[in-house]
Design a protein around this motif. Sequence first.
Motif, PDB file in Angstrom:
ATOM      1  N   GLY A 121       0.798  -1.206   0.000  1.00 26.37           N
ATOM      2  CA  GLY A 121       0.000   0.000   0.000  1.00 26.37           C
ATOM      3  C   GLY A 121       0.833   1.259   0.000  1.00 26.37           C
ATOM      4  O   GLY A 121       1.998   1.255   0.405  1.00 26.37           O
ATOM      5  N   GLY A 122       0.245   2.331  -0.472  1.00 25.31           N
ATOM      6  CA  GLY A 122       0.932   3.622  -0.491  1.00 25.31           C
ATOM      7  C   GLY A 122       0.135   4.634  -1.281  1.00 25.31           C
ATOM      8  O   GLY A 122      -0.912   4.320  -1.868  1.00 25.31           O
ATOM      9  N   ILE A 123       0.623   5.847  -1.301  1.00 27.32           N
ATOM     10  CA  ILE A 123      -0.040   6.927  -2.042  1.00 27.32           C
ATOM     11  C   ILE A 123       1.027   7.845  -2.615  1.00 27.32           C
ATOM     12  O   ILE A 123       2.065   8.072  -1.989  1.00 27.32           O
ATOM     13  CB  ILE A 123      -1.017   7.703  -1.127  1.00 27.32           C
ATOM     14  N   ILE A 124       0.774   8.341  -3.830  1.00 20.43           N
ATOM     15  CA  ILE A 124       1.722   9.246  -4.469  1.00 20.43           C
ATOM     16  C   ILE A 124       0.942  10.369  -5.136  1.00 20.43           C
ATOM     17  O   ILE A 124      -0.107  10.139  -5.752  1.00 20.43           O
ATOM     18  CB  ILE A 124       2.622   8.497  -5.478  1.00 20.43           C
ATOM     19  N   TRP A 125       1.446  11.593  -4.974  1.00 27.48           N
ATOM     20  CA  TRP A 125       0.796  12.779  -5.528  1.00 27.48           C
ATOM     21  C   TRP A 125       1.660  13.424  -6.603  1.00 27.48           C
ATOM     22  O   TRP A 125       2.879  13.553  -6.447  1.00 27.48           O
ATOM     23  CB  TRP A 125       0.560  13.831  -4.447  1.00 27.48           C
ATOM     24  N   TYR A 126       1.000  13.847  -7.680  1.00 27.22           N
ATOM     25  CA  TYR A 126       1.615  14.668  -8.717  1.00 27.22           C
ATOM     26  C   TYR A 126       0.775  15.931  -8.876  1.00 27.22           C
ATOM     27  O   TYR A 126      -0.317  16.042  -8.311  1.00 27.22           O
ATOM     28  CB  TYR A 126       1.707  13.898 -10.039  1.00 27.22           C
ATOM     29  N   ASP A 127       1.282  16.856  -9.656  1.00 26.49           N
ATOM     30  CA  ASP A 127       0.588  18.130  -9.807  1.00 26.49           C
ATOM     31  C   ASP A 127      -0.817  17.942 -10.361  1.00 26.49           C
ATOM     32  O   ASP A 127      -1.741  18.679 -10.010  1.00 26.49           O
ATOM     33  CB  ASP A 127       1.403  19.047 -10.722  1.00 26.49           C
ATOM     34  N   TRP A 132      -3.607   5.975  -5.198  1.00 20.27           N
ATOM     35  CA  TRP A 132      -3.671   5.358  -3.874  1.00 20.27           C
ATOM     36  C   TRP A 132      -3.797   3.857  -4.024  1.00 20.27           C
ATOM     37  O   TRP A 132      -4.600   3.370  -4.839  1.00 20.27           O
ATOM     38  CB  TRP A 132      -4.867   5.933  -3.121  1.00 20.27           C
ATOM     39  N   VAL A 133      -2.996   3.103  -3.284  1.00 23.30           N
ATOM     40  CA  VAL A 133      -3.000   1.638  -3.332  1.00 23.30           C
ATOM     41  C   VAL A 133      -3.102   1.108  -1.910  1.00 23.30           C
ATOM     42  O   VAL A 133      -2.446   1.621  -1.000  1.00 23.30           O
ATOM     43  CB  VAL A 133      -1.715   1.098  -3.996  1.00 23.30           C
TER      44      VAL A 133
END
Length: 258
Positions: A121-127, A132-133
């Motif tokens: 699991g994890g989360i990543i943000w871009y502009d 989200w996993v």
Amino acid sequence: MKFSYSLSKRFVFPNLAIQFLIIHSVSSLNITNEYLNHKCFLNQGIYNSGSEYEDSLNILFRKVRTDDYARTGFMHLTKGPASDSVTVMFQCRGDSYGSKCRTCADTAVAGFRKRCPRNKGGIIWYDQCFLWVSEIGESMSIKTNYKNIFSMYNPNNVRWGAKLFAKRAMDFFSELTLKVKKNTEAGSIIILYAAGEKKLGKNTLYAMVQCVSLTIDCKSCLAWSITKLFKNGDIREGGRVLGMNCDVRYEIYPFLRS
């Protein structure tokens, strides 16, 4: 003219170096798709190579990168047995759709694999999007998650009536929040997004608000984030708060597609 954005130290995740996002003030509206932040959910553990979890995750990532969701820019999928399922949620910023959204999807999937390799699991943000996993097939609509939230600010302080600027900016955000629920429904997904501009003296304020389409307490999430933007006494010329359920942003230059 360039602005250097930095993460608020109050929301820096463990093992995350402070990132700087260079945003171009845009007479040409040079919209970026920079990496902003990420968090790997270490408490969910890792998956083994060749496992059913990896197979399910790969299938969902392929769907995120290839399925047609241009109208809504949103996807929420779960795959695998109940005991070992994987859930993926992806959403683009309200002004990024079609090929722009798909490009950000490719970037987000590649970025997640690089920064959270084998994490369940994890989360990543871009502009222009976030991914989200989770190994938990939890409903994202239950309540707003206030743990995975961070803020970014323009380093320049407002020097011309900061308190009045903050008040009028918050009033404008309130107007946008009221417009969110007036957006049309596309299929079964409600687009919770609103943006606009307002003249403030010699300057123009540009702002946007957006909630994840499954969020049932969108208004509360936005209100909390907007208050966070102006909580400190040093009012900035721009800022944003991003999380898993909603995000808000304002600038004194245009940063969205019309």
